[in-house]
Design an enzyme around this catalytic site. Structure first.
Site, PDB file in Angstrom:
ATOM      1  N   LYS A   1       0.832  -1.212   0.000  1.00  0.00           N
ATOM      2  CA  LYS A   1       0.000   0.000   0.000  1.00  0.00           C
ATOM      3  C   LYS A   1       0.862   1.256   0.000  1.00  0.00           C
ATOM      4  O   LYS A   1       0.363   2.369   0.042  1.00  0.00           O
ATOM      5  CB  LYS A   1      -0.907   0.025   1.245  1.00  0.00           C
ATOM      6  CG  LYS A   1      -2.004  -0.994   1.256  1.00  0.00           C
ATOM      7  CD  LYS A   1      -3.153  -0.592   2.195  1.00  0.00           C
ATOM      8  CE  LYS A   1      -2.856  -0.719   3.634  1.00  0.00           C
ATOM      9  NZ  LYS A   1      -4.039  -0.520   4.507  1.00  0.00           N
TER      10      LYS A   1
ATOM     11  N   LYS B   1       2.746   2.158   2.469  1.00  0.00           N
ATOM     12  CA  LYS B   1       2.690   2.729   3.819  1.00  0.00           C
ATOM     13  C   LYS B   1       3.766   2.054   4.679  1.00  0.00           C
ATOM     14  O   LYS B   1       3.991   0.855   4.577  1.00  0.00           O
ATOM     15  CB  LYS B   1       1.334   2.434   4.477  1.00  0.00           C
ATOM     16  CG  LYS B   1       0.197   3.324   4.020  1.00  0.00           C
ATOM     17  CD  LYS B   1      -1.026   3.095   4.926  1.00  0.00           C
ATOM     18  CE  LYS B   1      -2.000   4.246   4.852  1.00  0.00           C
ATOM     19  NZ  LYS B   1      -3.125   4.131   5.791  1.00  0.00           N
TER      20      LYS B   1
HETATM   21  N1  C2G Z   1     -10.558   6.919   9.416  1.00  0.00           N
HETATM   22  C1  C2G Z   1     -11.531   7.840   9.790  1.00  0.00           C
HETATM   23  N2  C2G Z   1     -11.167   9.089  10.142  1.00  0.00           N
HETATM   24  C2  C2G Z   1      -9.852   9.462  10.133  1.00  0.00           C
HETATM   25  C3  C2G Z   1      -8.859   8.524   9.774  1.00  0.00           C
HETATM   26  C4  C2G Z   1      -9.235   7.240   9.416  1.00  0.00           C
HETATM   27  O1  C2G Z   1     -12.739   7.512   9.802  1.00  0.00           O
HETATM   28  N3  C2G Z   1      -9.539  10.742  10.475  1.00  0.00           N
HETATM   29  C5  C2G Z   1     -10.982   5.559   9.044  1.00  0.00           C
HETATM   30  C6  C2G Z   1     -10.617   5.189   7.607  1.00  0.00           C
HETATM   31  O2  C2G Z   1     -11.604   5.666   6.701  1.00  0.00           O
HETATM   32  C7  C2G Z   1     -10.599   3.657   7.681  1.00  0.00           C
HETATM   33  C8  C2G Z   1     -10.115   3.394   9.113  1.00  0.00           C
HETATM   34  O3  C2G Z   1     -10.318   4.630   9.855  1.00  0.00           O
HETATM   35  O4  C2G Z   1     -11.923   3.142   7.528  1.00  0.00           O
HETATM   36  C9  C2G Z   1      -8.664   2.995   9.179  1.00  0.00           C
HETATM   37  O5  C2G Z   1      -7.898   4.013   8.553  1.00  0.00           O
HETATM   38  P1  C2G Z   1      -6.417   3.625   8.027  1.00  0.00           P
HETATM   39  O6  C2G Z   1      -5.700   2.908   9.108  1.00  0.00           O
HETATM   40  O7  C2G Z   1      -5.822   4.847   7.418  1.00  0.00           O
HETATM   41  O8  C2G Z   1      -6.792   2.551   6.915  1.00  0.00           O
HETATM   42  P2  C2G Z   1      -6.381   2.570   5.359  1.00  0.00           P
HETATM   43  O9  C2G Z   1      -4.926   2.828   5.242  1.00  0.00           O
HETATM   44  O10 C2G Z   1      -7.343   3.452   4.689  1.00  0.00           O
HETATM   45  O11 C2G Z   1      -6.569   1.022   4.987  1.00  0.00           O
HETATM   46  O12 C2G Z   1      -8.181  -2.517   2.281  1.00  0.00           O
HETATM   47  C10 C2G Z   1      -8.493  -1.283   2.873  1.00  0.00           C
HETATM   48  C11 C2G Z   1      -7.294  -0.693   3.597  1.00  0.00           C
HETATM   49  O13 C2G Z   1      -6.688  -1.637   4.445  1.00  0.00           O
HETATM   50  C12 C2G Z   1      -7.740   0.530   4.411  1.00  0.00           C
END
Ligand code: C2G
Length: 143
Positions: A44, A46
């Site tokens: 990803k 990351k």
């Molecule tokens: N999130 C949120 N508000 C934020 C930050 C994150 O609602 N200020 C939500 C994201 O939309 C996601 C969850 O928290 O639903 C986890 O965020 P991340 O850890 O950044 O996940 P991501 O990198 O988007 O990975 O296959 C899908 C991926 O694994 C999602």
């Protein structure tokens, strides 16, 4: 028993993550978090501060979370929905209309919850970088 599934990296756990998990659990009875492995995070683009085991322990300590499973590729979601008899997949609105989740609508309900504004793991990292080094003397050891 309504079963909810969500995906994410959940690095440097913050209030936006907690609010997502809290609202996801409120949609059912059992919340499963498919947590991105360190290897998948590389795919990803990351680099998490905490490794998978630490991020998993932190999520398991949250009252809304019932089970944490590994997310190690983009293509496991349909299998996950079937294996865990998921009723609803929940994601933050930054994933709204993304094909990777829209395609799950043939197998379960898909719900996008408003993303929490003003907080993100990236923002935390950027703002910590701007701090004077001596302000970090009380940094928690990486247990
Ligand atoms: N999130 C949120 N508000 C934020 C930050 C994150 O609602 N200020 C939500 C994201 O939309 C996601 C969850 O928290 O639903 C986890 O965020 P991340 O850890 O950044 O996940 P991501 O990198 O988007 O990975 O296959 C899908 C991926 O694994 C999602």
């Amino acid at each position: 028993m309504k079963r909810i599934l969500t995906y994410g990296t959940y690095d440097l756990l913050h209030f936006g993550h907690i609010r997502l998990l809290q609202r996801a659990k409120a949609l059912g009875d059992y919340l499963i978090v498919a947590l991105s492995t360190d290897e998948f995070n590389e795919l990803k683009g990351k680099k998490a501060y905490h490794n998978y085991e630490t991020r998993k322990k932190m999520l398991e300590a949250i009252r809304y979370v019932d089970l944490v499973i590994p997310e190690d590729n983009w293509n496991q979601k349909i299998q996950d929905v079937n294996d865990y008899k998921v009723d609803i997949v929940v994601m933050g609105s930054d994933w709204a209309n993304n094909e990777k989740f829209e395609e799950l609508k043939d197998y379960c309900k898909v719900v996008y919850l408003d993303r929490t504004e003003g907080i993100s793991t990236t923002k935390i990292k950027q703002e910590l970088k701007l701090q004077e080094p001596d302000n970090l003397t009380n940094q928690i050891p990486n247990v």
